[in-house]
Design a protein around this motif. Structure first.
Motif, PDB file in Angstrom:
ATOM      1  N   TYR A  34     -98.203  28.505 -17.504  1.00 13.71           N
ATOM      2  CA  TYR A  34     -98.755  29.695 -17.679  1.00 13.71           C
ATOM      3  C   TYR A  34     -98.863  30.553 -16.290  1.00 13.71           C
ATOM      4  O   TYR A  34     -99.257  31.822 -16.289  1.00 13.71           O
ATOM      5  CB  TYR A  34    -100.209  29.551 -18.200  1.00 13.71           C
ATOM      6  N   TYR A 231     -89.703  33.054 -27.294  1.00 14.45           N
ATOM      7  CA  TYR A 231     -90.586  32.084 -26.645  1.00 14.45           C
ATOM      8  C   TYR A 231     -91.374  32.776 -25.701  1.00 14.45           C
ATOM      9  O   TYR A 231     -92.506  32.386 -25.554  1.00 14.45           O
ATOM     10  CB  TYR A 231     -89.469  30.859 -26.034  1.00 14.45           C
ATOM     11  N   PHE A 232     -90.867  33.485 -24.672  1.00 13.19           N
ATOM     12  CA  PHE A 232     -91.988  33.885 -23.439  1.00 13.19           C
ATOM     13  C   PHE A 232     -92.781  35.178 -23.852  1.00 13.19           C
ATOM     14  O   PHE A 232     -93.561  35.584 -23.332  1.00 13.19           O
ATOM     15  CB  PHE A 232     -90.868  34.126 -22.193  1.00 13.19           C
ATOM     16  N   SER A 234     -93.872  35.634 -26.881  1.00 13.33           N
ATOM     17  CA  SER A 234     -94.914  34.956 -27.503  1.00 13.33           C
ATOM     18  C   SER A 234     -95.946  34.309 -26.557  1.00 13.33           C
ATOM     19  O   SER A 234     -97.208  34.481 -26.645  1.00 13.33           O
ATOM     20  CB  SER A 234     -94.492  33.992 -28.634  1.00 13.33           C
ATOM     21  N   LYS A 235     -95.535  33.757 -25.608  1.00 12.68           N
ATOM     22  CA  LYS A 235     -96.107  32.991 -24.521  1.00 12.68           C
ATOM     23  C   LYS A 235     -96.967  34.176 -23.718  1.00 12.68           C
ATOM     24  O   LYS A 235     -98.208  33.948 -23.480  1.00 12.68           O
ATOM     25  CB  LYS A 235     -95.480  32.179 -23.658  1.00 12.68           C
ATOM     26  N   PHE A 237     -97.912  37.037 -24.491  1.00  9.03           N
ATOM     27  CA  PHE A 237     -98.768  37.864 -25.465  1.00  9.03           C
ATOM     28  C   PHE A 237    -100.048  37.246 -25.605  1.00  9.03           C
ATOM     29  O   PHE A 237    -101.165  37.748 -25.461  1.00  9.03           O
ATOM     30  CB  PHE A 237     -98.108  38.310 -26.714  1.00  9.03           C
ATOM     31  N   TYR A 238     -99.779  35.955 -25.652  1.00  5.23           N
ATOM     32  CA  TYR A 238    -101.044  34.941 -25.682  1.00  5.23           C
ATOM     33  C   TYR A 238    -101.690  35.052 -24.302  1.00  5.23           C
ATOM     34  O   TYR A 238    -103.004  34.985 -24.384  1.00  5.23           O
ATOM     35  CB  TYR A 238    -100.680  33.571 -26.085  1.00  5.23           C
ATOM     36  N   GLY A 241    -103.708  38.020 -24.290  1.00  7.22           N
ATOM     37  CA  GLY A 241    -105.074  37.978 -25.157  1.00  7.22           C
ATOM     38  C   GLY A 241    -106.128  37.679 -24.193  1.00  7.22           C
ATOM     39  O   GLY A 241    -107.385  38.002 -24.055  1.00  7.22           O
ATOM     40  N   ILE A 242    -105.845  36.442 -23.549  1.00 10.73           N
ATOM     41  CA  ILE A 242    -106.874  35.635 -22.667  1.00 10.73           C
ATOM     42  C   ILE A 242    -107.175  36.711 -21.378  1.00 10.73           C
ATOM     43  O   ILE A 242    -108.508  36.950 -21.316  1.00 10.73           O
ATOM     44  CB  ILE A 242    -106.205  34.553 -21.951  1.00 10.73           C
ATOM     45  N   LEU A 244    -107.071  40.121 -21.465  1.00 12.06           N
ATOM     46  CA  LEU A 244    -107.674  41.057 -22.027  1.00 12.06           C
ATOM     47  C   LEU A 244    -109.279  40.723 -22.339  1.00 12.06           C
ATOM     48  O   LEU A 244    -110.109  41.549 -22.197  1.00 12.06           O
ATOM     49  CB  LEU A 244    -107.261  41.724 -23.272  1.00 12.06           C
ATOM     50  N   ILE A 245    -109.655  39.612 -22.653  1.00  8.22           N
ATOM     51  CA  ILE A 245    -110.810  39.010 -22.968  1.00  8.22           C
ATOM     52  C   ILE A 245    -111.731  39.101 -21.651  1.00  8.22           C
ATOM     53  O   ILE A 245    -112.737  39.793 -21.553  1.00  8.22           O
ATOM     54  CB  ILE A 245    -111.072  37.715 -23.599  1.00  8.22           C
TER      55      ILE A 245
END
Lengths: 417, 213
Positions: A34, A231-232, A234-235, A237-238, A241-242, A244-245
């Protein structure tokens, strides 16, 4: 119908082959952790800053008698103006946070090494442009800290040989920071992000030429690469999300925690604030500036502290792959460097004098000492590691790397003939 | 002469040190309308004769829900969208105080310590044994004690002053960031949305990566 349109475009523009080459079939090492998300995040924040900035500029007025008021107009009267402004102000901090992590990853895993020197250097150029953009943007609200920060930093150009005074007036457009300074900073603050966008394109072309580095530190065999999409994507964008929180927690709940109270007082050239502190992302470099008693020396030390990263491909002479992972000495130096950065940041935040000055000087000395010692320590460490016997999995990695490289060499020579 | 300068410097630094040592009283700001309404009432009576709030208009007060009759009383014949500028001109202020009293629109954001600072400052007035009025929080202040903290000894009255200061600071807190409550409300939705979105993105990622052997 869609196929027909794409076909029509493809005959005139390499759309499909571009998407294929750089997205759907772009080979990416499958073992990226990550920590490799942060380049994408930096790109995202850049777009976010440009988007919010364009709308802020519609309501902002670059004039010493109007700019402070226009910020309040945005905060109070413009529909969701407060949201735009807090997103933009928080976005600046987010940008530096993401970039610093991106750089720390590069340092830890040795991603700056051949053949990725140009990636590292274009990144260094992008960092300088980002710093300039952030610094000029900070003047625009025309608060006390805006004014005095710009005064202190433009004043540093007095260190220019022979023409110090002239250069400072030239930069400010007058003897002191004033209306000409504000208007030119606004103009450049709007221009530089687009130069950064251009720089990012160069950075990405270089990336897609040499491909991503990876935690193992060697170029992986073809079978260990997977297509970037899906693959990347999706990784990434996940990870987004973190990100942006965390970002939205600051935007909606703690936006003022990143703002200096003094900047809610309109700029007053006749009243110097008790202490002038830059934004958190400049603190370590500011501490280095203040640690040197002489102006010229301080400016040189500060400039060098930012630019010294460029020399990493030459300072690190070890050939052991995997960055800090397989290199205990280098790993120790990396963590010491991070700790030193935090100490410098703490010193930069506090008024100078007494212990603070002493700690700052020791930390500054330590900062440069690490870079100076690196060529010797990295070579010594390499010899020590080989003598001690490398771990079997590392030997395997290096052997497969050497094999891959010699095969590539043969293939390339074959092409030439 | 030299001694005098040294003494002055020492006095000055001592006062500085004192200012830093004075601890701020914590205030839990009221964000409900009745407290803000009481606050603006007290502010109009105690502060507004000298201080501007140029980023707040009478219209803003009306939109917030302050009693229209009161607003009309304060604004006189000024249009409803005029800012809360004081009656004292800058020249008159210069004559009386030798400075222009600062605008209060952003006061709770413009000082280290925020609302705590303003609250502690308002309550920080005291009388020295020689009858001079001073302030713990801002020793160099030129503002006369507005709420009478330095001359009041009666416990109940002092409590009343504290309540007034509390209301005034609550109003100022609203004035410095009128969209704060709206920002929090929206923020809960945004964070909630992002949590669900991120959870879904996590499953998408997991699903896609499970194709790899």
């Amino acid at each position: 119908m869609t196929n027909k349109i794409i076909h029509w475009i493809d005959q005139r523009f390499p759309l499909s082959s571009f998407v294929k080459h750089d997205l759907t079939e772009y080979p990416t090492p499958r073992n990226l952790s990550y920590w490799w998300n942060f380049g994408f995040l930096a790109g995202f924040v850049l777009v976010l800053q440009v988007a919010t900035g364009v709308f802020l500029a519609m309501h902002y007025k670059a004039d010493v008698s109007l700019s402070f008021d226009s910020i309040q107009h945005i905060m109070r009267d413009v529909n969701y103006g407060w949201l735009l402004r807090f997103m933009h102000a928080t976005g600046a901090s987010a940008f530096f946070l993401v970039i610093y992590i991106h750089m720390a990853r590069t340092l830890y895993y040795g991603s700056y090494r051949a053949p990725r020197e140009l990636m590292w250097w274009t990144g260094q150029g992008l960092l300088l442009m980002l710093m300039a953009t952030a610094f000029m943007g900070y003047l625009l609200p025309w608060g006390q800290m805006s004014f005095w920060g710009a005064t202190v930093i433009t004043n540093l150009f007095k260190a220019t040989p022979f023409y110090g005074e002239e250069v400072v007036s030239w930069l400010r457009g007058g003897f002191a920071v004033g209306d000409p300074t504000l208007t030119r900073f606004f103009s450049l603050h709007y221009l530089l992000p687009f130069l950064i966008l251009g720089g990012v394109v160069v950075h990405l072309i270089a990336l897609h030429t040499v491909k991503s580095s990876n935690p193992s530190g060697i170029d992986l065999a073809a079978k260990d690469n997977i297509p970037f999409h899906p693959y990347f994507t999706s990784k990434d964008f996940y990870g987004l999300g973190i990100f942006l929180i965390v970002y939205c927690l600051f935007v909606f709940f703690f936006p003022n925690s990143l703002m200096e109270p003094a900047n809610n007082i309109p700029a007053n050239p006749l009243q110097t604030p008790l202490d002038i502190v830059p934004e958190w992302y400049f603190l370590p470099f500011y501490a280095i500036l203040r640690s040197v008693p002489d102006l010229v020396g301080g400016v040189v030390a500060m400039g060098l502290s930012v630019m010294v990263f460029s020399f990493m491909p030459y300072l690190d002479r070890s050939r052991i792959p995997g960055g800090a992972h397989y290199r205990p000495w280098y790993r120790m130096m990396f963590y010491l460097f991070m700790a030193d950065m935090l100490v410098l940041g703490y010193v930069g935040h506090n008024p100078p004098g007494g212990n603070m000055l002493l700690i700052g000087r020791i930390a500054t000395f330590f900062y440069f000492a690490l870079f100076v010692l690196l060529p010797f320590l990295s070579k010594k460490e390499e010899r020590w590691l080989i003598q001690k016997g490398l771990p079997p999995e590392l030997k395997e990695l290096m052997a497969s790397d050497a094999k891959e490289k010699s095969e590539m060499h043969h293939r390339r020579n074959g092409d030439n003939k | 002469m030299k001694n005098l300068i040294i003494t002055l410097v020492l006095c000055f630094t001592a006062a500085q040190a004192w200012a830093e040592e004075a601890t701020l009283e914590h205030i839990k700001v009221d964000t409900d309308l009745p407290a803000i309404a009481r606050g603006v009432d007290d502010l109009m009576g105690n502060c507004h004769s000298c201080h501007n709030l140029k980023y707040v208009t009478y219209l803003d007060l009306e939109k917030l829900g302050i009693d229209r009759q009161k607003i009309d009383g304060w604004r006189g014949d000024q249009p409803i969208n005029s800012p809360l500028t004081s009656l004292m001109s800058d020249e008159a202020a210069m004559q009386s105080f030798n400075l222009v009293p600062p605008d209060l629109s952003l006061m709770t954001k413009a000082r280290e310590g925020g609302a705590d600072y303003v609250y502690s400052y308002l309550l920080g007035y005291y009388s020295t044994p020689d009858g001079v009025v001073k302030n713990h929080i801002f020793p160099g202040t030129k503002m006369p004690d507005p709420l009478g903290m330095s001359t009041t000894t009666d416990h109940a009255q002092r409590e009343q002053i504290r309540a007034t200061a509390h209301d005034i600071v609550s109003f100022l807190y609203w004035a410095a960031d009128p969209h704060e409550q709206e920002r929090y409300r929206l923020g809960y939705y945004v964070i909630g949305y992002l949590l669900i979105l991120t959870l879904l993105l996590y499953f998408v990622k997991k699903q896609i990566w499970s194709r790899l052997k």
